[in-house]
Scaffold this active site. Structure first.
Site, PDB file in Angstrom:
ATOM      1  N   MET A 158      15.994 -82.764   2.928  1.00 48.16           N
ATOM      2  CA  MET A 158      17.135 -82.446   2.059  1.00 48.16           C
ATOM      3  C   MET A 158      18.325 -83.308   2.441  1.00 48.16           C
ATOM      4  O   MET A 158      18.675 -83.425   3.611  1.00 48.16           O
ATOM      5  CB  MET A 158      17.472 -80.954   2.200  1.00 48.16           C
ATOM      6  CG  MET A 158      18.691 -80.516   1.417  1.00 48.16           C
ATOM      7  SD  MET A 158      18.475 -80.744  -0.369  1.00 48.16           S
ATOM      8  CE  MET A 158      20.166 -81.068  -0.869  1.00 48.16           C
ATOM      9  N   GLU A 159      18.955 -83.869   1.401  1.00 47.72           N
ATOM     10  CA  GLU A 159      19.952 -84.933   1.590  1.00 47.72           C
ATOM     11  C   GLU A 159      21.366 -84.443   1.871  1.00 47.72           C
ATOM     12  O   GLU A 159      22.326 -85.127   1.508  1.00 47.72           O
ATOM     13  CB  GLU A 159      19.979 -85.807   0.333  1.00 47.72           C
ATOM     14  CG  GLU A 159      20.532 -85.117  -0.941  1.00 47.72           C
ATOM     15  CD  GLU A 159      19.467 -84.490  -1.806  1.00 47.72           C
ATOM     16  OE1 GLU A 159      18.387 -84.180  -1.279  1.00 47.72           O
ATOM     17  OE2 GLU A 159      19.714 -84.292  -3.008  1.00 47.72           O
ATOM     18  N   ASN A 160      21.539 -83.291   2.517  1.00 49.53           N
ATOM     19  CA  ASN A 160      22.899 -82.825   2.826  1.00 49.53           C
ATOM     20  C   ASN A 160      23.733 -84.002   3.327  1.00 49.53           C
ATOM     21  O   ASN A 160      23.282 -84.781   4.165  1.00 49.53           O
ATOM     22  CB  ASN A 160      22.851 -81.751   3.903  1.00 49.53           C
ATOM     23  CG  ASN A 160      21.777 -80.729   3.644  1.00 49.53           C
ATOM     24  OD1 ASN A 160      21.789 -80.068   2.630  1.00 49.53           O
ATOM     25  ND2 ASN A 160      20.814 -80.643   4.552  1.00 49.53           N
ATOM     26  N   GLU A 218      16.216 -89.888   1.292  1.00 48.43           N
ATOM     27  CA  GLU A 218      17.399 -89.053   1.563  1.00 48.43           C
ATOM     28  C   GLU A 218      18.657 -89.900   1.742  1.00 48.43           C
ATOM     29  O   GLU A 218      19.751 -89.491   1.344  1.00 48.43           O
ATOM     30  CB  GLU A 218      17.162 -88.184   2.804  1.00 48.43           C
ATOM     31  CG  GLU A 218      15.927 -87.295   2.740  1.00 48.43           C
ATOM     32  CD  GLU A 218      15.824 -86.473   1.473  1.00 48.43           C
ATOM     33  OE1 GLU A 218      16.855 -86.213   0.833  1.00 48.43           O
ATOM     34  OE2 GLU A 218      14.695 -86.106   1.099  1.00 48.43           O
TER      35      GLU A 218
HETATM   36 ZN    ZN Z   1      15.504 -86.214  -3.511  1.00 47.65          ZN
END
Ligand code: ZN
Length: 426
Positions: free
Chosen positions: A303-305, A338
């Site tokens: 997840m690209e937080n 990401e």
């Molecule tokens: Zn993505």
């Protein structure tokens, strides 16, 4: 977000075993929309800034507490303010008119479960202007890998060690704190987290190091710098753990203690991918650091937080002589996916989930083409054709296909378009 196999496989398996149905001519919707714009928040309350104080609880009953102060701008007169909550218990609310420095009485509070709306009714119609909404609340670290959830691992002494991580995309920030949980409603965040001895906290921004100190109850407060620009709620993240880090340049890989050797590849390839993305886009990476965390329990692949990317352990850790070369490729490409989002999705992103393909299409592209600029012998440009172009054709030939830009409103509808159409075709 990077998905793991099952979602794609379900689509592909069905796609290759089914003829194209007649209804495909008219495009069968992926889901039957059962609700509409009532899922959207009123537009007259615009969040400007969030100041969040959090006390996680990993040693007791997993009930955490928080205090959120939301600075908002009212653009029309109103006697109600609505924001999102989910699975949190509001214990106290205060609304203050910043312009007049006066408290506005809240006469009623209603939670509408269908829409996760928490609505405050004010004593009277209030003027356009700037307001502060203070909310004290408690929540619960569930183990379902959504919101501010609990995770664990077994250490070398056979002891279970707890940690807390977050996963908010698309609509679970509201489970960790009250907020205006829509991607277009960007605001600055200033986050503080209190942790017991032996644990530490990381978040999107670096710790303001001079502010770490012993607090009450033996807790250490980690005060993080304010984000330099407004961001979407689904990109906020924090991790409370006893993890160790392996660093190279401004990138740190956080992992269970003792796994440094498995973090060496991701630590070495990550800064190179950031460099290539900066060169490609002509836009510098915009936060002062990048942390990547290998979380034992994680629902997606990664997840690209913003500034704090979370991964399933196997998507980030590589053991030389044990892990296969296809794992190595997967690690590099997921990191590139990401990191692509740090520009496409985090810095610039769609107003609403209907345009998810703008996020995931670019990230999927960089998954292959940014990695290819670093790992130049893997022939990723050719693999892109087999893995993504063919996937897109297969998924698009199925009766579950849908237009790339697609009206979605409810959490279920939004969740359903994290699929091959948004990723591979996008
Ligand atoms: Zn993505």
């Amino acid at each position: 977000m990077f998905l793991l196999g099952p979602v794609f496989l379900i689509v592909l398996t069905v796609a290759t075993s089914s003829p194209i149905p007649e209804s495909r001519i008219g495009l069968t919707p992926a889901v039957e929309p059962f609700a509409g714009v009532e899922y959207l928040l009123p537009t007259n309350v615009v969040p400007q800034k969030y100041v969040l104080l959090l006390k996680p609880n990993l040693s007791g009953n997993f009930s955490f507490s928080g205090e959120m102060t939301m600075t908002v701008q009212l653009t029309t007169t109103t006697n109600t303010i609505t924001f999102h909550t989910n699975d949190i218990n509001v214990t106290s609310v205060t609304v203050t008119n910043i312009d007049t420095a006066s408290v506005v009485q809240v006469t009623n509070q209603v939670y509408l479960e269908t829409y996760d709306f928490y609505t405050l009714t004010l004593e009277s119609e209030v003027a356009v202007g700037n307001y502060e909404i203070y909310v004290a609340y408690t929540g619960y670290h569930k183990d379902d890998m959504r919101g501010f959830y609990r995770s664990s691992y077994v250490n070398s002494n056979d002891q279970k060690v707890w940690l807390a991580s977050t996963h908010f995309e698309p609509v679970r920030a509201r489970r960790a704190f009250p907020c205006f949980d829509e991607p277009a409603l960007k605001a600055k965040f200033q986050i503080s987290i209190a942790v017991p001895e032996g644990l530490h906290a990381i978040s999107n921004m670096p710790v303001n190091s001079s502010a770490i100190n012993d607090g009450e109850d033996g807790l250490d407060w980690y005060h993080f710098e304010e984000t330099p620009m407004p961001m979407s709620t689904y990109l906020v993240a924090f991790v409370v753990s006893d993890f160790e880090k392996t660093s190279e340049d401004s990138v740190s890989i956080w992992h269970r203690p003792g796994l440094q050797s498995q973090a060496l590849y991701s630590a070495s390839v990550s800064p190179k991918i950031i460099d290539k993305l900066e060169e490609f886009t002509g836009v510098s990476y915009h936060l002062p650091k990048m942390d990547e965390v290998a979380v034992p329990d994680f629902s997606a692949g990664a997840m690209e937080n913003w500034g704090l990317v979370t991964y399933r352990e196997r998507a980030l850790l590589f053991e030389e002589g044990v892990s296969t070369s296809s794992y190595k490729q997967s690690i590099a490409t997921v990191i590139a996916h990401e990191f692509g989002h740090q520009w496409f999705g985090d810095l610039v992103g769609p107003r609403w989930w209907s345009y998810l393909w703008l996020n995931e299409g670019f990230a999927t592209y960089f998954e292959f083409f940014a990695t290819a600029l670093v790992e130049t012998t893997w022939r990723l440009e050719e693999q892109f054709v087999v893995r993504e172009v063919h996937s897109a054709f297969s998924a698009d030939a199925s009766e579950w296909s849908h237009p790339m830009t697609y009206d979605v409103y409810s959490p279920t509808e939004i969740g359903n378009i994290f699929d091959s159409i948004s990723y591979a075709k996008g």
